[in-house]
Scaffold this active site. Sequence first.
Site, short mmCIF file in Angstrom:
data_model
loop_
_atom_site.label_atom_id
_atom_site.label_comp_id
_atom_site.label_asym_id
_atom_site.label_seq_id
_atom_site.Cartn_x
_atom_site.Cartn_y
_atom_site.Cartn_z
N HIS A 306 3.85 7.37 -150.83
CA HIS A 306 4.56 6.61 -149.64
C HIS A 306 5.60 6.43 -149.09
CE1 HIS A 306 1.22 4.00 -151.87
NE2 HIS A 306 1.71 4.14 -152.44
N CYS A 349 4.15 6.13 -144.62
CA CYS A 349 4.50 4.63 -143.90
C CYS A 349 6.03 4.85 -143.43
CB CYS A 349 3.80 3.70 -144.59
SG CYS A 349 2.63 2.68 -144.39
#
Length: 469
Positions: A306, A349
């Site tokens: 992430h 991301c």
Amino acid sequence: MDETVRVLLLAINEDLGKNDVKQLLYLCELPTADREDIKDGKSLFLCLEKRDLISEKDLSFLKEILLTIGRKDILRNKLSMDQKEINRLQNSIQHISPYRLLLYDISQNLGTNDVQKLKFLLNANTAKLENTDSSLDVLSEMEKDGSLGKEDLKTLKKHLGHMERKDLVVKIEEFEAKGGEASYLDITLKNMSIQESSSNRQNIHHDASEPGKTLEKYKLDKNPHGYCVILNNEDFEEARARKKDIKNRKGTDKDAVTIKEVFSPRQYVVEEHKDLTSQEMLSVLKKYSQEDHTEKDSFVCFILSHGNLGTVTGVDGEEVLIKDLTRCFNGFNCQSLTGKPKVFFIQACQGDRVDGGVVYERDSSTSCESDNTARLPIYADFLTAFACVEDYMSLRDPQNGSIYIQRLCTALKDPNLAHEDLKNILTIVHNEVAEETYKLKINRTRESVKQMPSFKSELCKALIFPPIS
């Protein structure tokens, strides 16, 4: 000190590791007698309280030393500082002496091999230093025996010169030029003189911008060519235990398998590291940077996790700056890779914005706040590729892996692209990913979204990976 502040300090102590306490203690410049009695955060805080360095009305010194050792997570989560406050603090360090900041910075730039060299030059055979690889321990002993002090950096500077650490010598010279009183200045590459690797820095007179000129290629003729390191974070249970709403990254193992299929047959040593905290991610890459890469001609790293703008997230839910990960391999911190290509692929991301079949998951943690004030370092021979552009999310199929990594690996395995420069291959991948429309589940509805990868290159030559054998 009232009970509320004591409870706060106790909570901070629980988040501090042994190495954190050692670094905090070093920055405090306490008398030797006090330092020897401090074994944990609680005893350190009591000592600082007695010396009026922290109080219920003023925790500024504590905030500064926590920021200096990189524990911004504690500033956010325990001391309730937002990013603007952290940025202001970073630009106005007042309580830590410039001398201490200098030595701490030097310590963070000394690898295990450097520490052993310094111990040898100092003839440091004392029992306390015999089995330590800690740069802080060595610097502390130098201060104790009088060979290092605010007014006497000559011995340290001499030994760093013998160790060919010109970058650290320049830091000391800058400090001395300011009389030791000015705020510590970080030295940029333009101030340094780096000895470049002869294997990859020869004949760089070709200018691709002139007619008839071709771009020289990086020389990749070693066996193995180098490491292909995969940092693969899938299970974020530890983050959830800390009350952070971060989902597991299903499908990431599919990406890791595909990466191995691309780089193992190319004579790269592929090594995967699963489910690392933010500090473990940094520690693992520091370990690779401290190895001798003389008989290798490149370094490749995939980070699957992430993330947010400028950061990737450990399984503990804490973020680490991408620039802190890549700087481990710059010309100062990893001299045996100087002049050789260092490539980082970031599958994470870079924000929460949607760029507008199968339901895809977001590779982002819940908070979009990140340390986005500093850009990635501009060092020679780096290429850093991202699954998405800044501020936007990347997509991952829980069954088939991430959109970007799968497209990238397919292109790298394509025999028709075997002789293409990596930057050209990335452009092809960008086009393929950008042309597709994907379905993302948002608030129980499926929305059509786009994804746009990007890359940042400081490569000085064409990088053509060796063919799959």
